[in-house]
Scaffold this motif. Structure first.
Motif, PDB file in Angstrom:
ATOM      1  N   GLY A  12       0.815  -1.218   0.000  1.00  0.00           N
ATOM      2  CA  GLY A  12       0.000   0.000   0.000  1.00  0.00           C
ATOM      3  C   GLY A  12       0.841   1.257   0.000  1.00  0.00           C
ATOM      4  O   GLY A  12       0.558   2.227  -0.731  1.00  0.00           O
ATOM      5  N   ILE A  13       1.893   1.272   0.827  1.00  0.00           N
ATOM      6  CA  ILE A  13       2.742   2.460   0.910  1.00  0.00           C
ATOM      7  C   ILE A  13       3.456   2.716  -0.414  1.00  0.00           C
ATOM      8  O   ILE A  13       3.490   3.848  -0.936  1.00  0.00           O
ATOM      9  CB  ILE A  13       3.748   2.307   2.058  1.00  0.00           C
ATOM     10  N   GLY A  15       2.693   1.619  -3.394  1.00  0.00           N
ATOM     11  CA  GLY A  15       1.747   1.984  -4.445  1.00  0.00           C
ATOM     12  C   GLY A  15       1.358   3.448  -4.358  1.00  0.00           C
ATOM     13  O   GLY A  15       1.229   4.153  -5.389  1.00  0.00           O
ATOM     14  N   THR A  16       1.185   3.937  -3.143  1.00  0.00           N
ATOM     15  CA  THR A  16       0.853   5.350  -2.956  1.00  0.00           C
ATOM     16  C   THR A  16       2.010   6.241  -3.402  1.00  0.00           C
ATOM     17  O   THR A  16       1.804   7.273  -4.062  1.00  0.00           O
ATOM     18  CB  THR A  16       0.521   5.605  -1.479  1.00  0.00           C
ATOM     19  N   ARG A  19       2.170   6.417  -7.159  1.00  0.00           N
ATOM     20  CA  ARG A  19       1.117   7.213  -7.770  1.00  0.00           C
ATOM     21  C   ARG A  19       1.342   8.707  -7.559  1.00  0.00           C
ATOM     22  O   ARG A  19       1.027   9.531  -8.422  1.00  0.00           O
ATOM     23  CB  ARG A  19      -0.236   6.790  -7.187  1.00  0.00           C
ATOM     24  N   ASN A  20       1.894   9.073  -6.407  1.00  0.00           N
ATOM     25  CA  ASN A  20       1.999  10.488  -6.056  1.00  0.00           C
ATOM     26  C   ASN A  20       3.382  11.088  -6.314  1.00  0.00           C
ATOM     27  O   ASN A  20       3.558  12.302  -6.121  1.00  0.00           O
ATOM     28  CB  ASN A  20       1.628  10.686  -4.578  1.00  0.00           C
ATOM     29  N   TYR A  36       1.945  -1.422 -11.199  1.00  0.00           N
ATOM     30  CA  TYR A  36       1.318  -1.900  -9.956  1.00  0.00           C
ATOM     31  C   TYR A  36       1.354  -3.431  -9.868  1.00  0.00           C
ATOM     32  O   TYR A  36       1.524  -3.995  -8.778  1.00  0.00           O
ATOM     33  CB  TYR A  36      -0.129  -1.399  -9.884  1.00  0.00           C
TER      34      TYR A  36
END
Length: 388
Positions: A12-13, A15-16, A19-20, A36
């Motif tokens: 999750g970290i 992937g975030t 994306r950012n 991903y």
């Protein structure tokens, strides 16, 4: 469970971050679904890294290589590959860990080409140091774990050895008690049996002899009880209290440990059973150590007991010789038939075994067999320490 949580949270970290993370200069390939997917293939297998460390590492390294080859933002996969390699260093042999370290370094160095301008050399140093630190710490953890396992094995061995020693000590104590019980019971019961038969035989025809036999029975029974009481004193948890109780009961001199000082009393008791005993002491008598003194007495007692059992009409001779090197004992009888060696101790052979065990404790030897002139002969030799 911790590995599963780590894998999911890390995915999750990362992937975030992917994306950012800003990419206005176009240093990396634009994020798409394959980015991903590859990140998921890097982190999700870490949930089972302890069960199959090498397999997880190969899978993670391959996905990381594909990821950086496709030029996606490379930083987000470094932690996944690093943890997979660390697990290999902890759980696998050093030779395997070295190969995995080389593979990890090559993959990460290939990814440094994607570093922002100006920090390429720093990225090379960073990934090199990271791989080295992971290898060293993982290898040290593995060695500590191996030492812990060896220590656990050694501790278990020591525990088993201690239990074995305790069992041997208990067995030795039981054998010692068994020898004492055999020597005390066998002798006195034999004397009582002979005297009981004599008293019953002459009860009406010779009351005086019958009375003498009954007195001998009473004396043997009293001495047997006294020796049994002495043994209980030794076995009790509080021997001082037991000794006081015995003194209050009037045990008197009978509670003293048997030894050569009571040899004459032993001979009189055997003679009262109908076996003539000739006691001869040669050399210069001296006080023996308590254990040796008891050993010599018990061997003589057992030998005379067997004469009463198997050659009640014979005459016995007891010879005790003292010299500087050893004390030597010889008990012979002139029975018409030699006592078979197997019967000297009864059905189980306890008497002869007990003699040899007693003598063996002090480095002595016991021989038993037909005498040169018939009858039976028991010989005991117990060496004495030079600094007697």
């Amino acid at each position: 469970m911790a590995d599963i949580v780590y894998a999911v949270v890390s995915l999750g970290i990362m992937g975030t971050m992917l994306r950012n993370w800003p990419n206005s200069e176009g240093y990396w390939r634009h994020t798409d679904v394959w980015a991903y997917v590859l990140i998921a293939l890097v982190y999700l297998p870490l949930a089972v890294r302890r069960r199959a460390p090498l397999t997880v590492f190969v899978s993670t390294a391959a996905c990381t290589l594909c990821y950086v080859t496709l030029a996606y933002y490379h930083v987000v996969v470094v932690c996944g590959l690093g943890l997979a390699f660390y697990t290999v260093a902890v759980q696998c042999p050093r030779r395997v860990a070295a190969r995995c370290a080389a593979a990890s370094l090559l993959v990460l160095l290939w990814g440094t080409r994607l570093a922002e301008p100006g920090i390429g050399p720093l990225s090379v140093v960073f990934v090199t140091v990271t791989v080295a630190v992971l290898w060293v710490t993982g290898d040290r953890s593995r060695r500590l774990a191996e030492r812990g396992e060896r220590l656990a094995v050694l501790t278990e061995q020591l525990r088993l050895e201690q239990e074995e020693k305790e069992q041997r000590a208990v067995m030795a104590e039981r054998m010692s008690i068994a020898r004492e019980l055999h020597d005390v019971i066998a002798h006195h019961v034999s004397a009582i049996s002979v005297q009981t038969g004599l008293a019953g035989y002459v009860f009406t025809s010779d009351p005086r002899t019958a009375r003498t036999a009954l007195e001998t029975i009473a004396g043997s029974a009293h001495e047997a009880m006294a020796e049994m009481r002495r043994m209980l004193v030794v076995l009790r948890e509080r021997p001082e209290r037991a000794q006081e109780e015995e003194e209050e009961e009037g045990a008197g001199d009978h509670t003293a440990a048997p030894g050569l000082g009571r040899l004459d009393q032993l001979a009189r008791r055997v003679e009262a059973a109908g076996v003539s005993v000739d006691v001869r002491i040669t050399g210069v008598p001296f006080a023996l150590p308590p254990g040796v003194d008891l050993c010599v007495y018990r061997v003589i007692q057992e030998a005379l007991t067997n004469v009463m059992k198997h050659a009640p009409a014979a005459s016995a001779s007891v010879s005790v010789h003292f010299d500087e090197a050893a004390v030597r004992v010889r008990v012979t009888d002139d029975g018409q038939e030699a006592i078979p060696v197997g019967t000297i101790a009864g059905p189980a052979g306890h008497g002869l075994i007990g003699m040899r065990e007693r003598a063996g404790i002090y480095g002595g030897t016991v021989t038993a067999g037909p005498g040169p002139r018939g009858g039976f002969e028991v010989a005991l030799t117990v060496p004495l320490p030079p600094a007697r």
